[in-house]
Scaffold this motif. Sequence first.
Motif, PDB file in Angstrom:
ATOM      1  N   LEU A  97       0.824  -1.208   0.000  1.00  0.00           N
ATOM      2  CA  LEU A  97       0.000   0.000   0.000  1.00  0.00           C
ATOM      3  C   LEU A  97       0.860   1.262   0.000  1.00  0.00           C
ATOM      4  O   LEU A  97       0.572   2.224  -0.716  1.00  0.00           O
ATOM      5  CB  LEU A  97      -0.923  -0.006   1.217  1.00  0.00           C
ATOM      6  CG  LEU A  97      -2.057  -1.026   1.196  1.00  0.00           C
ATOM      7  CD1 LEU A  97      -2.649  -1.202   2.591  1.00  0.00           C
ATOM      8  CD2 LEU A  97      -3.136  -0.617   0.202  1.00  0.00           C
ATOM      9  N   ALA A  98       1.932   1.253   0.795  1.00  0.00           N
ATOM     10  CA  ALA A  98       2.786   2.445   0.902  1.00  0.00           C
ATOM     11  C   ALA A  98       3.450   2.779  -0.425  1.00  0.00           C
ATOM     12  O   ALA A  98       3.745   3.945  -0.700  1.00  0.00           O
ATOM     13  CB  ALA A  98       3.836   2.227   1.986  1.00  0.00           C
ATOM     14  N   ARG A  99       3.686   1.774  -1.260  1.00  0.00           N
ATOM     15  CA  ARG A  99       4.284   2.025  -2.583  1.00  0.00           C
ATOM     16  C   ARG A  99       3.299   2.675  -3.537  1.00  0.00           C
ATOM     17  O   ARG A  99       3.685   3.161  -4.599  1.00  0.00           O
ATOM     18  CB  ARG A  99       4.780   0.707  -3.192  1.00  0.00           C
ATOM     19  CG  ARG A  99       5.914   0.037  -2.435  1.00  0.00           C
ATOM     20  CD  ARG A  99       6.329  -1.247  -3.139  1.00  0.00           C
ATOM     21  NE  ARG A  99       7.306  -1.994  -2.371  1.00  0.00           N
ATOM     22  CZ  ARG A  99       7.172  -3.264  -2.006  1.00  0.00           C
ATOM     23  NH1 ARG A  99       6.084  -3.942  -2.360  1.00  0.00           N
ATOM     24  NH2 ARG A  99       8.102  -3.874  -1.310  1.00  0.00           N
ATOM     25  N   ARG A 100       2.030   2.674  -3.185  1.00  0.00           N
ATOM     26  CA  ARG A 100       0.994   3.131  -4.103  1.00  0.00           C
ATOM     27  C   ARG A 100       0.155   4.285  -3.549  1.00  0.00           C
ATOM     28  O   ARG A 100      -0.821   4.686  -4.184  1.00  0.00           O
ATOM     29  CB  ARG A 100       0.070   1.951  -4.455  1.00  0.00           C
ATOM     30  CG  ARG A 100       0.779   0.865  -5.263  1.00  0.00           C
ATOM     31  CD  ARG A 100       0.021  -0.457  -5.245  1.00  0.00           C
ATOM     32  NE  ARG A 100       0.615  -1.422  -6.164  1.00  0.00           N
ATOM     33  CZ  ARG A 100       1.690  -2.156  -5.872  1.00  0.00           C
ATOM     34  NH1 ARG A 100       2.293  -2.044  -4.688  1.00  0.00           N
ATOM     35  NH2 ARG A 100       2.179  -3.014  -6.768  1.00  0.00           N
ATOM     36  N   ALA A 101       0.500   4.774  -2.374  1.00  0.00           N
ATOM     37  CA  ALA A 101      -0.316   5.816  -1.740  1.00  0.00           C
ATOM     38  C   ALA A 101       0.576   6.865  -1.100  1.00  0.00           C
ATOM     39  O   ALA A 101       1.797   6.722  -1.028  1.00  0.00           O
ATOM     40  CB  ALA A 101      -1.238   5.184  -0.694  1.00  0.00           C
ATOM     41  N   GLY A 102      -0.062   7.915  -0.605  1.00  0.00           N
ATOM     42  CA  GLY A 102       0.709   9.002  -0.009  1.00  0.00           C
ATOM     43  C   GLY A 102       1.061   8.772   1.442  1.00  0.00           C
ATOM     44  O   GLY A 102       2.127   9.185   1.908  1.00  0.00           O
ATOM     45  N   GLU A 103       0.176   8.084   2.176  1.00  0.00           N
ATOM     46  CA  GLU A 103       0.336   7.980   3.630  1.00  0.00           C
ATOM     47  C   GLU A 103      -0.382   6.726   4.110  1.00  0.00           C
ATOM     48  O   GLU A 103      -1.565   6.535   3.825  1.00  0.00           O
ATOM     49  CB  GLU A 103      -0.275   9.240   4.255  1.00  0.00           C
ATOM     50  CG  GLU A 103      -0.222   9.350   5.749  1.00  0.00           C
ATOM     51  CD  GLU A 103      -0.932  10.611   6.221  1.00  0.00           C
ATOM     52  OE1 GLU A 103      -1.353  10.635   7.387  1.00  0.00           O
ATOM     53  OE2 GLU A 103      -1.085  11.570   5.418  1.00  0.00           O
TER      54      GLU A 103
END
Length: 238
Positions: A97-103
């Motif tokens: 998720l962190a690779r694809r989102a801001g926070e």
Amino acid sequence: MRDTVLRMSKSAYVSGMKTLGSGLRALHVLDDAPPPRTARTKHWFYSLTRVYDPQAMIKMDVPWWTYDAIDAVETWLKGREQARIFEYGSGASSLWLARRAGEVHSVEHHEGFYEYMRPSFEAQDNLSVELVEPEVSDHPVVPSQKEGQSGLDFADYVAAIDRAGGTFDLVVVDGRARGASLAHAVQRLAPDGLVVFDNSRRARYRPAIESSGLRERRCTGLTPTLPYGEQTSLLSPV
């Protein structure tokens, strides 16, 4: 007795699949690197030999949801690079998720797993993971329905999303006390947000899902590392 047999069977399966994987890699039937997820059957078969290996799942770049749910969430996140995410239950999914989102904010209840994963978590700048162990209680405010979890209160764990504050574009419910976690998630969900609720076919989770007021899309089928079909539900405001 039944629980002991199940644990022994699971342990034997895990050990057998890892041994099989080592043998297939030695014979060059399997590569050391995972195949692309677009080659779903190959990717799934490779994943079976990496069961209960979160570091391998990080390399495979998959969360532990059904493949259909993974594809759907990845598509949903495109164009939402600054999305704010909360996750009940940390792991390979946290990095994905962190690779694809801001926070990404995550909460983990198991200290041993948290410490094992901590170096990977801390290497990701936009990911924060809070360890919140359950409290021993004769009268839990927020109990867990999972076997072996009686006498434990997950109230502080479930409230982690409130401490993070604000609203979230995406909330993942894949940890303990999922019914209570979902109830808190609904209150913190952005108007156009999405909830990922894993293992949603389990009977103990159905009442919470059906009373959430959210529209359910069921994603069934293959899941990385599992030899049987599963179900992940995507829940969105009506």
